[in-house]
Structure formats: structure tokens, C-alpha cells
Write an enzyme that holds these catalytic residues in place. Structure first.
Site, short mmCIF file in Angstrom:
data_model
loop_
_atom_site.label_atom_id
_atom_site.label_comp_id
_atom_site.label_asym_id
_atom_site.label_seq_id
_atom_site.Cartn_x
_atom_site.Cartn_y
_atom_site.Cartn_z
N GLU A 26 61.98 10.09 22.94
CA GLU A 26 62.48 10.15 24.32
C GLU A 26 63.43 8.98 24.62
O GLU A 26 63.42 7.96 23.91
CB GLU A 26 61.33 10.16 25.33
CG GLU A 26 60.47 8.92 25.30
CD GLU A 26 59.80 8.62 26.65
OE1 GLU A 26 60.48 8.66 27.69
OE2 GLU A 26 58.60 8.31 26.65
N VAL A 107 59.04 12.26 29.01
CA VAL A 107 58.21 13.02 28.08
C VAL A 107 58.33 14.52 28.38
O VAL A 107 58.47 15.35 27.46
CB VAL A 107 56.73 12.57 28.16
CG1 VAL A 107 55.82 13.53 27.40
CG2 VAL A 107 56.58 11.15 27.62
N ASP A 139 50.90 12.59 43.61
CA ASP A 139 51.76 12.11 42.52
C ASP A 139 51.11 12.33 41.17
O ASP A 139 50.25 11.58 40.73
CB ASP A 139 52.08 10.62 42.73
CG ASP A 139 53.17 10.14 41.78
OD1 ASP A 139 53.59 10.92 40.89
OD2 ASP A 139 53.61 8.99 41.91
N ASP A 143 54.99 15.57 33.26
CA ASP A 143 54.64 15.56 31.82
C ASP A 143 53.45 16.49 31.58
O ASP A 143 53.40 17.21 30.57
CB ASP A 143 54.24 14.15 31.36
CG ASP A 143 55.39 13.16 31.34
OD1 ASP A 143 56.54 13.55 31.63
OD2 ASP A 143 55.13 11.97 31.04
N LYS A 160 48.74 4.73 30.47
CA LYS A 160 48.51 3.38 30.97
C LYS A 160 47.50 3.42 32.09
O LYS A 160 47.40 4.39 32.84
CB LYS A 160 49.82 2.79 31.50
CG LYS A 160 50.76 2.39 30.41
CD LYS A 160 51.72 1.30 30.89
CE LYS A 160 52.58 0.82 29.75
NZ LYS A 160 53.77 1.64 29.55
N1 PSU Z 1 54.45 5.71 30.47
C1 PSU Z 1 54.66 4.59 29.76
N2 PSU Z 1 55.95 4.23 29.47
C2 PSU Z 1 57.02 4.98 29.89
C3 PSU Z 1 56.76 6.19 30.61
C4 PSU Z 1 55.47 6.51 30.87
O1 PSU Z 1 53.71 3.93 29.38
O2 PSU Z 1 58.18 4.62 29.63
C5 PSU Z 1 57.90 7.07 31.02
C6 PSU Z 1 57.94 8.33 30.14
O3 PSU Z 1 59.28 8.74 29.96
C7 PSU Z 1 57.20 9.35 30.99
C8 PSU Z 1 57.67 8.95 32.37
O4 PSU Z 1 57.50 10.69 30.70
O5 PSU Z 1 57.70 7.53 32.35
C9 PSU Z 1 56.73 9.46 33.44
O6 PSU Z 1 57.30 9.23 34.69
P1 PSU Z 1 56.67 9.93 35.99
O7 PSU Z 1 55.36 9.24 36.19
O8 PSU Z 1 57.67 9.65 37.07
O9 PSU Z 1 56.55 11.39 35.66
MN MN Z 2 55.52 10.87 39.89
#
Ligand code: PSU
Ligand code: MN
EC number: 4.2.1.70
Length: 310
Positions: A26, A107, A139, A143, A160
Site C-alpha cells: 500500500e 488497505v 468510525d 478496511d 494498533k
Molecule cells: N494502521 C497503521 N498504519 C497505517 C494505517 C493504518 O498502523 O498507516 C493506514 C492504512 O493505510 C489503513 C488506513 O488502511 O490507515 C486506515 O485509515 P482509516 O482508519 O481512515 O480507514
Molecule cells: Mn475512519
């Protein structure tokens, strides 16, 4: 499946023609997940780790509205180093393409594009998931819902602890996304080896993971994604006390500053990197490189099986 117009990088196009194993990578991790200038160096190292394990890296991203599978070094540099690169989830791909934008794929978006390109294995650091307070904010990362309908294997170090790990695992179960521990029955917590949650299933080798994926394809009864959760060895994890302190500070700052939506994950990642003075960055890099190596080993094992190409 969505029909994307894809441009293939030269190395990936050759590998596809010759039936050699390919690993998707990614780009959001590069543009929004890691600080400059380390991000570009790390992006190149991830690709090298895939090559060293015998597969071809296909870093995916959007350059000037063109969806690229296998970014070349100039394109990777552009996404890593310029301001205004959009963070693209699946729903953003068509819009970014039509408007000629530069964008990095999450992702979710990387999985969708990789599957459309016939790539079965994808390495990343951590998955998005259900955020804390999601019962109020709703939220939850796309993914999760994307993996429910996308045939891809994602090698990651769990999620995380900025997220609600238990809720994320529950949602993965509901959505039919399989979770395999790699040499463990504990779900990893990214910086931390063990998130505190157990897993039903574990595999001990790339060959065993490849056997699961082959069986999945053969049965045809489960069409969604598979997560291979690869924990950091315990002696390499971030100091748990530093981790807990940093997390609490980051969540409090986020609340104070009113950060919401797609900015939440990048905000918390950047808080970790600055608040730990680079300690979390070093751990983060180790995680990604280990996942890239394992994903390549799985892709190689898959390609060696007669019934399914990687
Ligand atoms: N989690 C991590 N590092 C990252 C991401 C997630 O530990 O860089 C990134 C990935 O690209 C993941 C995205 O798909 O953040 C998720 O963002 P959101 O929570 O806005 O869907
Ligand atoms: Mn989000």
C-alpha cells in the site's frame, strides 16, 4: 468485481506474464503513515524485502489520476514527498481518477485494486479497524468491510491499540474475514506483541498459510479476505509503559483538537512518532519489513502449488 483501468509497472508486468509471485504493497503507509524523509527510504526497503524473499513488489497508488500497480521510483518519490497527496479508500478511487489527482491507497483500496489485478497476497503494517468511541462516532475503517468482499490475504501485525481491538475482532468475525495467527494464537497489537486477545487459528509456515489459501479457493465457500497476523518478537516490541502513556496522550490531544474522520489515523500515528522520539518509528519499520518478507514467502509458496497462482 469492480473493473479498474490499471497501469502496470514494468517489473510487475513481466512477473504477471511469467507467472512469478507478486506481493501488493500500500502507499498510504508511505504518504500518511510514516514521517518524511524516512517514509521514502522505508518504502524502498519494503520493496527490497519482497525481492529478497523471491517475489516482485507491486506498490499501488494513484498518479495524476492513473491507477498504478507497481509504482516506479519517480512515482513513489512523488507520493512520498509532495503535499496534497489524497488518502484514498475504495470509494475515492473513481473520483480521484476522474479528477486527475495524486493519491495513496489505504488497505481497503489496495486490497480492491490488488484483487482486480489478480494479486493474492498483500503486506502492510497494521490494519484499520473499529475506533474507540465508535458506538458514538460510527468510525469504523472501510478496511474491514472491503475485506469482507475481497479475495486477498493481508499480512499485518494486527491493529494498533489506537483502535478498539476487541470490537475490531468481533467485526471481522461478523464480516466473515478469517484471521490466522502466524506462529501464535494471540492477536498482535502492532507495536505490542500481544493485544490481549486470543485467536482460534494459527499457521506455522508460509507453506501452511498457502495451503489454507488454496483450500479457500478450491472450496469456493468463503470469498472474503484472510488476515495473517504476524506479531513482533517480544524483545522487539515498543516498551509497553511508553506505549500506554503515548496512547493516552494522543487520544486526549485528538479530543482537544477535534480531529475526526479520515484524519484520525494519520493524526495518532504522527503523535506516536513525535512523542516517542523515533522509538515507535523504528518498531514500525521492523514490523513492515517482517510482514513484507512473510508475504513474499507465502506468495512464493502459493506459486509453487499446482492449483493456484500467487
Ligand atoms: N494502521 C497503521 N498504519 C497505517 C494505517 C493504518 O498502523 O498507516 C493506514 C492504512 O493505510 C489503513 C488506513 O488502511 O490507515 C486506515 O485509515 P482509516 O482508519 O481512515 O480507514
Ligand atoms: Mn475512519
Amino acid at each position: 468485481m469492480t473493473d479498474f483501468h490499471i497501469r502496470y509497472g514494468a517489473e510487475v508486468a513481466d512477473a504477471r506474464r511469467d507467472g512469478r509471485p507478486v506481493v501488493a504493497l500500500e502507499s498510504t503507509i508511505v504518504s500518511h503513515g510514516l514521517p518524511r524523509p524516512d517514509n521514502l527510504r522505508v518504502a524502498r526497503e519494503i520493496e527490497q524485502a519482497v525481492r529478497a524473499a523471491g517475489a516482485v513488489p507491486a506498490t499501488i497508488g494513484m498518479v495524476g489520476g492513473e491507477l498504478v500497480v507497481g509504482l516506479d521510483d519517480d512515482q513513489l518519490t512523488r507520493l512520498a514527498s509532495t503535499d496534497g497527496v489524497a488518502k484514498l479508500s475504495v470509494r475515492d478511487l473513481a473520483i480521484a481518477s476522474a479528477t486527475g489527482a495524486d493519491g495513496a491507497t489505504t488497505v481497503a483500496a489496495t486490497s480492491a485494486v490488488a484483487a482486480a489485478a489478480g494479486i493474492g497476497v498483500f503486506a502492510t503494517g497494521g490494519l484499520g479497524g473499529v475506533h474507540r468511541e465508535a458506538s458514538q462516532t460510527f468510525d469504523e475503517s472501510a478496511d474491514l468491510t472491503t475485506l469482507a468482499r475481497t479475495p486477498i490475504t493481508v499480512v499485518c501485525a494486527g491493529v494498533k491499540s489506537i483502535l478498539d481491538v476487541g470490537a475490531t475482532l468481533e467485526r471481522l468475525e461478523t464480516l466473515g474475514v478469517a484471521v490466522l495467527g502466524y506462529r501464535t494464537h494471540r492477536f498482535p497489537g502492532f507495536f505490542i506483541t500481544d493485544s490481549g486477545f486470543g485467536l482460534d487459528w494459527s499457521v506455522d509456515s508460509p507453506e501452511q498459510a498457502a495451503a489454507v489459501l488454496t483450500a479457500q479457493a478450491a472450496h469456493g465457500a468463503h470469498l472474503g479476505g484472510v488476515i495473517v497476523a504476524n506479531p513482533l518478537p517480544i524483545d522487539e516490541q515498543l516498551d509497553p509503559a511508553l506505549h500506554d502513556r503515548t496512547l493516552a496522550e494522543g487520544l486526549a490531544r485528538m479530543e482537544r483538537e477535534g480531529v475526526t474522520g479520515k484524519a484520525v489515523t494519520p493524526f495518532l500515528l504522527s503523535h506516536f512518532h513525535s512523542a516517542t522520539e523515533g522509538a515507535s518509528l523504528a518498531v514500525n519499520v521492523r514490523i513492515i519489513l517482517r510482514n513484507a518478507t512473510l508475504a513474499a514467502q507465502i506468495a512464493v509458496a502459493l506459486a509453487a502449488r499446482p492449483s493456484l497462482a500467487g
